[in-house]
Scaffold this motif. Structure first.
Motif, PDB file in Angstrom:
ATOM      1  N   UNK A  18       0.858  -1.179   0.000  1.00 41.41           N
ATOM      2  CA  UNK A  18       0.000   0.000   0.000  1.00 41.41           C
ATOM      3  C   UNK A  18       0.898   1.235   0.000  1.00 41.41           C
ATOM      4  N   UNK A  19       0.308   2.384  -0.256  1.00 39.79           N
ATOM      5  CA  UNK A  19       1.091   3.631  -0.181  1.00 39.79           C
ATOM      6  C   UNK A  19       1.678   3.794   1.216  1.00 39.79           C
ATOM      7  N   UNK A  20       0.891   3.492   2.238  1.00 36.05           N
ATOM      8  CA  UNK A  20       1.360   3.619   3.618  1.00 36.05           C
ATOM      9  C   UNK A  20       2.505   2.687   3.946  1.00 36.05           C
ATOM     10  N   UNK A  21       2.418   1.453   3.468  1.00 36.97           N
ATOM     11  CA  UNK A  21       3.488   0.484   3.724  1.00 36.97           C
ATOM     12  C   UNK A  21       4.787   0.905   3.048  1.00 36.97           C
ATOM     13  N   UNK A  22       4.680   1.359   1.802  1.00 40.10           N
ATOM     14  CA  UNK A  22       5.882   1.815   1.096  1.00 40.10           C
ATOM     15  C   UNK A  22       6.464   3.043   1.789  1.00 40.10           C
ATOM     16  N   UNK A  23       5.609   3.952   2.178  1.00 38.54           N
ATOM     17  CA  UNK A  23       6.066   5.156   2.874  1.00 38.54           C
ATOM     18  C   UNK A  23       6.841   4.795   4.137  1.00 38.54           C
ATOM     19  N   UNK A  24       6.324   3.845   4.895  1.00 39.40           N
ATOM     20  CA  UNK A  24       7.003   3.422   6.120  1.00 39.40           C
ATOM     21  C   UNK A  24       8.356   2.780   5.808  1.00 39.40           C
ATOM     22  N   UNK A  25       8.405   1.979   4.758  1.00 41.35           N
ATOM     23  CA  UNK A  25       9.665   1.321   4.372  1.00 41.35           C
ATOM     24  C   UNK A  25      10.758   2.320   4.006  1.00 41.35           C
ATOM     25  N   UNK A  26      10.373   3.424   3.360  1.00 42.40           N
ATOM     26  CA  UNK A  26      11.377   4.376   2.875  1.00 42.40           C
ATOM     27  C   UNK A  26      11.484   5.631   3.745  1.00 42.40           C
ATOM     28  N   UNK A  27      10.683   5.710   4.809  1.00 41.08           N
ATOM     29  CA  UNK A  27      10.825   6.792   5.778  1.00 41.08           C
ATOM     30  C   UNK A  27      10.232   8.131   5.371  1.00 41.08           C
ATOM     31  N   UNK A  28       9.099   8.076   4.653  1.00 40.96           N
ATOM     32  CA  UNK A  28       8.392   9.313   4.293  1.00 40.96           C
ATOM     33  C   UNK A  28       6.922   9.165   4.664  1.00 40.96           C
ATOM     34  N   UNK A  29       6.159  10.241   4.493  1.00 40.83           N
ATOM     35  CA  UNK A  29       4.720  10.186   4.753  1.00 40.83           C
ATOM     36  C   UNK A  29       3.999   9.586   3.548  1.00 40.83           C
ATOM     37  N   UNK A  30       2.834   9.024   3.787  1.00 35.08           N
ATOM     38  CA  UNK A  30       2.028   8.453   2.707  1.00 35.08           C
ATOM     39  C   UNK A  30       1.715   9.491   1.643  1.00 35.08           C
ATOM     40  N   UNK A  31       1.520  10.732   2.059  1.00 36.15           N
ATOM     41  CA  UNK A  31       1.226  11.812   1.118  1.00 36.15           C
ATOM     42  C   UNK A  31       2.360  12.013   0.114  1.00 36.15           C
TER      43      UNK A  31
END
Length: 66
Positions: A18-31
């Motif tokens: 998901x966008x949220x999961x990828x964001x968490x993996x790379x250290x950024x916000x989902x936005x």
């Protein structure tokens, strides 16, 4: 953004993230991921490398600069 195409969503979905999961993996916000997928944000080199590694795809296939 002229001359910039982003194929991130395709690779993210293929990886099952998901966008949220990828964001968490790379250290950024989902936005940030959302804006990248809409080609509204130009990633830093570090972020591009981190995303490339997270989705197992070459940077130049995810982010296309003309």
């Amino acid at each position: 953004m002229d001359g910039f195409t982003c194929h991130l969503k395709t690779y993210r979905v293929l990886k099952g993230l998901t966008q949220g999961e990828l964001a968490e993996l790379v250290g950024v916000r989902r936005e940030t991921i959302m804006r990248l997928e809409k080609a509204q944000y130009n990633p830093s080199l570090k972020l591009a490398v981190d995303i490339s590694r997270a989705v197992d795809a070459p940077i130049e296939e995810i982010f296309v600069f003309e």
